[in-house]
Structures are given as C-alpha cells and as structure tokens.
Design a protein around this motif. Sequence first.
Motif, PDB file in Angstrom:
ATOM      1  N   HIS A   1       0.861  -1.179   0.000  1.00 51.51           N
ATOM      2  CA  HIS A   1       0.000   0.000   0.000  1.00 51.51           C
ATOM      3  C   HIS A   1       0.897   1.229   0.000  1.00 51.51           C
ATOM      4  O   HIS A   1       1.936   1.241   0.652  1.00 51.51           O
TER       5      HIS A   1
ATOM      6  N   ALA B   1      -3.320   2.120   3.688  1.00 51.51           N
ATOM      7  CA  ALA B   1      -3.214   0.795   4.301  1.00 51.51           C
ATOM      8  C   ALA B   1      -4.241   0.628   5.421  1.00 51.51           C
ATOM      9  O   ALA B   1      -4.872  -0.421   5.534  1.00 51.51           O
TER      10      ALA B   1
ATOM     11  N   VAL C   1      -7.743   0.157   3.944  1.00 51.61           N
ATOM     12  CA  VAL C   1      -7.905  -1.200   3.416  1.00 51.61           C
ATOM     13  C   VAL C   1      -8.024  -2.209   4.569  1.00 51.61           C
ATOM     14  O   VAL C   1      -8.774  -3.169   4.490  1.00 51.61           O
TER      15      VAL C   1
END
Length: 81
Positions: free
Chosen positions: A10, A16, A19
């Motif tokens: 990422h 990150a 996600v």
Amino acid sequence: MKCITGKVEHDSEEIALEVLIKNRIRYDHREGSGPIDVYQCAECAAWHFTSSGPPASVLQEEEVIERIRTEKRLLDWSDKF
Ligand SMILES: [Zn+2]
C-alpha cells in the motif's frame, strides 16, 4: 517491483489503514486474529498488514468500531438476497 515479503503493498499509511478496516468488515476475523495493524516495510518502503503487536489505534476508535459493525450488518443482509 514486488516486495520480497510477498505481502500486498500500500502506498501510504492512510491507504493501508483504510484497506485494513475494509478487510475487517469483509472477513470475520475472530477476536485476536487477522491483520490488526500496518507498518512501513524496510525492504520496499510500502505499507503492509501485520497480525502481531497491539491493534492499530484507529481500530479502537468508537467511530471506526461502529462503522465496522454497521457495514458488517449491511454485508450480512445483502448476502441473504
Ligand atoms: Zn515490503
């Protein structure tokens, strides 16, 4: 270039973490399992998930916990129809 760790890359901590939240919504990780935080890789400088260490502080925010709970419920609902 693919990271030698084989983990998904990422571009930033922010991405990150976003996600990571989506991952926890989508998959039913048991308490204390699954990815719980992100870290910047010493090999590729991208951000990866980790399942060790204390959970990311963002996962403990009331607002995020509530969002995960709500979106999980929506997913459960849409899976039935
Ligand atoms: Zn890496």
